[in-house]
Design an enzyme around this catalytic site. Structure first.
Site: not given
Length: 335
Positions: A24, A44-45, A87, A105, A173, A186
């Site tokens: 981002a 954001s959370r 997503h 993506k 991740r 990825d």
């Protein structure tokens, strides 16, 4: 919902950013400098993370929940940059709220989800595009031009590989099945999508082999594909091995080589019809080009991009599903 058909003289295209992560940051760092674009809000959370991100990039509004971003009347398009396992739910919520979306993506972790998102976008008459930024870069445009002009004749063979050496980390991740980890989604998405762009169709036949990590996701995947017209492709991706990281397109009259094809800034043509070379001297990564593509689509009244259409993204997801089925990679939500 407000009509987003726009003229270049109209107000700026107002972006909302869903995520404060690295990808981002890369997108926003270029979007903030574009004429006729404004990064209006970020969510954001964590409200602290949202405020920190907003302060860094001069963004007017910071939201501590995603729903507040979906409800913001001054946001036209939402950029979804969360980990790709999220997503689907993030994009579905934005589309349902009537927002147009540019989603990173891979669009989703499987084709079922991808089809669902485009069905929702079409039903709500809003825009949706998978952020395959590669295909909007000047070097890729040049390659497309050479292919259209048949500078290498009919395409016969493609080779695309993308790999980096990363130590296995169960906390990363990249290796977490709960987050859709693994090399294929990825990195392999770039190789498979590049082949699909060159050929214009998904493969008719596909074989895939992988070396799996202790967590069950693929460390490396190698694919052999046969495309319509008998075009062959060798496609590979790796999280454990640095590779040549290039795309080579072989034709009956020559070849096109694109180093670092996913972020291409140059391309070389070697052909019986004459050699050529292109270099893009941009000073940025190039994420701005996909933002400009979104603006052009909305200005011209399109709800999908011509290069990265809904049909393209669904076909890409189907190919990735086929490869995962062959290699035995299954994510928890799919069991």
């Amino acid at each position: 919902m407000e009509n987003l058909n726009r003229s270049v003289e109209s107000r700026p295209l107002r972006w909302g950013i869903l995520s404060t992560g690295t990808i981002a940051e890369k997108f926003v760092s270029e979007a903030v400098g574009l004429k006729n674009h404004r990064v209006q809000a970020v969510a954001s959370r964590s409200i602290e993370k949202a405020r920190g991100f907003a302060g860094k990039f001069g963004i007017e509004r910071a939201w501590g929940t995603y729903q507040e971003l979906f409800d913001d009347p001054d946001v036209d398009v939402i950029y979804v940059g969360t980990p790709h396992v999220f997503h689907y739910e993030n994009t579905l919520a934005a589309l349902t709220a009537g927002k147009s979306v540019l989603c990173e993506k891979p669009l989703t972790i499987n084709a079922f989800q991808a089809r669902s998102l485009f069905q929702t976008a079409r039903r709500n008459n809003v825009y949706l595009m998978e952020a395959l930024w590669t295909f909007f870069l000047p070097a890729w445009k040049k390659v497309q031009g050479w292919l259209a002009q048949e500078r290498i004749g009919k395409v016969r063979l493609l080779q695309a590989e993308l790999g980096f050496s990363t130590a296995f980390d169960p906390n990363s991740r990249l290796f977490d099945p709960e987050l859709g980890g693994g090399a294929l989604l990825d990195l392999g998405v770039y190789a498979v999508s590049a082949a699909q762009q060159v050929v214009g169709n998904p493969p008719e036949a596909l074989d895939a082999r992988a070396r799996l990590s202790p967590s069950g996701v693929d460390m490396s995947t190698v694919m052999t594909a046969v495309y319509p017209g008998g075009i062959l492709a060798q496609l590979s991706c790796s999280l454990e091995q640095l590779t040549e990281n290039a795309l080579v397109i072989y034709g009956e009259k020559g070849k096109i080589t694109v180093p670092h094809f996913w972020m291409a800034d140059e391309a070389t043509l070697q052909s019986q019809t004459g050699d050529d070379f292109f270099r893009d001297d941009r000073k940025t990564l190039g994420y701005a080009y996909e933002a400009l593509a979104v603006e052009a689509d909305l200005t011209e009244g399109r709800k999908e991009n011509l290069l990265v259409s809904g049909d393209f993204s669904v076909a890409l997801a189907e190919t990735l599903d086929r490869a995962r089925k062959l290699t035995g990679v299954v994510y928890p939500g799919e069991k």
